[in-house]
Scaffold this motif. Structure first.
Motif, PDB file in Angstrom:
ATOM      1  N   VAL A   1       1.076  -1.451  -0.010  1.00  0.00           N
ATOM      2  CA  VAL A   1      -0.236   0.016  -0.196  1.00  0.00           C
ATOM      3  C   VAL A   1       0.792   1.285   0.009  1.00  0.00           C
ATOM      4  CG1 VAL A   1      -1.900   1.064   1.025  1.00  0.00           C
ATOM      5  CG2 VAL A   1      -1.659  -1.108   1.104  1.00  0.00           C
ATOM      6  N   VAL A   2       0.406   2.288  -0.930  1.00  0.00           N
ATOM      7  CA  VAL A   2       0.916   3.729  -0.843  1.00  0.00           C
ATOM      8  C   VAL A   2      -0.206   4.636  -0.251  1.00  0.00           C
ATOM      9  CG1 VAL A   2       1.737   5.532  -2.165  1.00  0.00           C
ATOM     10  CG2 VAL A   2       2.784   3.451  -2.733  1.00  0.00           C
ATOM     11  N   ILE A   3       0.422   5.377   0.703  1.00  0.00           N
ATOM     12  CA  ILE A   3      -0.397   6.339   1.163  1.00  0.00           C
ATOM     13  C   ILE A   3      -0.165   7.787   0.847  1.00  0.00           C
ATOM     14  CG2 ILE A   3      -1.233   7.400   3.597  1.00  0.00           C
ATOM     15  CD1 ILE A   3      -0.291   4.998   4.982  1.00  0.00           C
ATOM     16  N   ALA A   4      -1.066   8.497   0.247  1.00  0.00           N
ATOM     17  CA  ALA A   4      -0.880   9.820  -0.438  1.00  0.00           C
ATOM     18  C   ALA A   4      -1.925  10.735   0.364  1.00  0.00           C
ATOM     19  CB  ALA A   4      -1.126   9.910  -1.927  1.00  0.00           C
ATOM     20  N   ASP A   5      -1.103  11.658   1.384  1.00  0.00           N
ATOM     21  CA  ASP A   5      -2.017  12.724   1.864  1.00  0.00           C
ATOM     22  C   ASP A   5      -0.942  13.711   2.266  1.00  0.00           C
ATOM     23  OD1 ASP A   5      -3.609  13.958   4.369  1.00  0.00           O
ATOM     24  OD2 ASP A   5      -4.878  12.401   3.461  1.00  0.00           O
TER      25      ASP A   5
ATOM     26  N   THR B   1       5.290   9.421  -8.517  1.00  0.00           N
ATOM     27  CA  THR B   1       6.681   8.917  -8.251  1.00  0.00           C
ATOM     28  C   THR B   1       6.613   7.922  -7.429  1.00  0.00           C
ATOM     29  OG1 THR B   1       7.696  11.045  -8.641  1.00  0.00           O
ATOM     30  CG2 THR B   1       9.137   9.696  -7.736  1.00  0.00           C
ATOM     31  N   VAL B   2       6.152   7.955  -6.180  1.00  0.00           N
ATOM     32  CA  VAL B   2       6.163   7.055  -5.337  1.00  0.00           C
ATOM     33  C   VAL B   2       5.729   5.456  -5.771  1.00  0.00           C
ATOM     34  CG1 VAL B   2       5.384   6.121  -2.978  1.00  0.00           C
ATOM     35  CG2 VAL B   2       6.397   8.251  -3.275  1.00  0.00           C
TER      36      VAL B   2
ATOM     37  N   GLY C   1       5.320   3.006   0.907  1.00  0.00           N
ATOM     38  CA  GLY C   1       5.410   4.329   0.475  1.00  0.00           C
ATOM     39  C   GLY C   1       4.700   5.430   0.866  1.00  0.00           C
ATOM     40  N   GLU C   2       5.036   6.517   0.878  1.00  0.00           N
ATOM     41  CA  GLU C   2       3.926   7.871   1.460  1.00  0.00           C
ATOM     42  C   GLU C   2       4.354   8.886   0.547  1.00  0.00           C
ATOM     43  OE1 GLU C   2       4.107   8.663   5.547  1.00  0.00           O
ATOM     44  OE2 GLU C   2       3.867   6.830   6.271  1.00  0.00           O
ATOM     45  N   ALA C   3       3.207   9.591   0.277  1.00  0.00           N
ATOM     46  CA  ALA C   3       3.453  10.824  -0.530  1.00  0.00           C
ATOM     47  C   ALA C   3       2.626  12.034   0.117  1.00  0.00           C
ATOM     48  CB  ALA C   3       3.097  10.640  -2.028  1.00  0.00           C
ATOM     49  N   ALA C   4       3.491  13.098  -0.143  1.00  0.00           N
ATOM     50  CA  ALA C   4       2.620  14.290   0.655  1.00  0.00           C
ATOM     51  C   ALA C   4       1.977  15.196  -0.683  1.00  0.00           C
ATOM     52  CB  ALA C   4       3.693  15.293   1.164  1.00  0.00           C
TER      53      ALA C   4
END
Length: 216
Positions: free
Chosen positions: A4-8, A41-42, A31-34
């Motif tokens: 899982v990738v978390i984007a927040d 990218t992530v 991975g995480e993304a802001a």
């Protein structure tokens, strides 16, 4: 393991979801993304099964990021995107579904519902059963544009229409089977025929179609 990738853009939100997901035996956060651009990218670098995508983020928002992610993959291939929203962001839900999201959740959803949603979309299905999903879909079908050009409702058999009505209620295949006293395998066949005849991509769009056509 479900990757899982978390984007927040909120650190605390990411941390909360991270803790919940990593506390299971079958999920791991890779991975995480802001923001939306970082999410692209992530996702490209980690190859997740599921992406939890916030709607409002700096730069590229969650809707556009979802559209780009799904455009790069076949409809039934991961990563599958779950849109994260709040009631004050209702206007983005319809756009998220149109962009190819596998479903959407409220940010304050219960831990168990979050985990079940991730498992559901990781298996290639859509999150359309929760009460909040039905409530938001009902809100948007009254004002949103038709998502696809659909074939006439009259192309469905009586049984297929029964199945469509149960889909609109948010029932799973097993629940539909129990309600109609048929096997789950038969339900799956009917669901596939309903989607094909009406030119619909998935169950979420079937729910929307059912409301737009007056079936539900």
């Amino acid at each position: 393991m479900i990757r899982v990738v978390i984007a927040d853009d909120q650190v605390l939100v990411r941390a909360g979801f991270h803790m919940i997901l990593d506390g299971t035996d079958d999920m791991t956060v890779v991975g995480e993304a802001a923001d939306g651009l970082q999410a692209l990218t992530v996702v490209a670098g980690t190859g997740p099964d599921v992406v939890l995508m916030d709607v409002r983020m700096p730069g590229i928002d969650g809707i556009e990021a979802t559209r780009r992610i799904r455009a790069a993959h076949a409809p039934d291939e991961p990563p599958h995107v779950i849109i994260l929203t709040t009631f004050d962001l209702d206007e983005y839900v319809y756009a998220g579904l149109h962009a190819g999201a596998a479903g959407f959740l409220l940010k304050d959803t219960l831990d168990g519902d979050l985990l079940q949603a991730v498992r559901t979309v990781a298996g290639g299905h859509n999150v359309a059963a929760p009460t909040v999903t039905r409530r938001l879909v009902q809100h948007f079908v009254a004002t949103g544009p038709r998502i696809v050009d659909t074939a006439p409702l009259g192309t469905l058999t009586a049984r297929e229409r029964d199945v469509l009505e149960r889909i609109a209620e948010g029932l799973s295949n097993q629940e539909i089977a129990d309600r109609l006293a048929i096997s789950e395998g038969t339900v799956k066949t009917h669901v596939s025929r309903v989607l094909a005849k009406l030119g619909l991509r998935d169950r979420i769009h079937a729910v929307i179609y059912a409301h737009q056509s007056g079936v539900a």
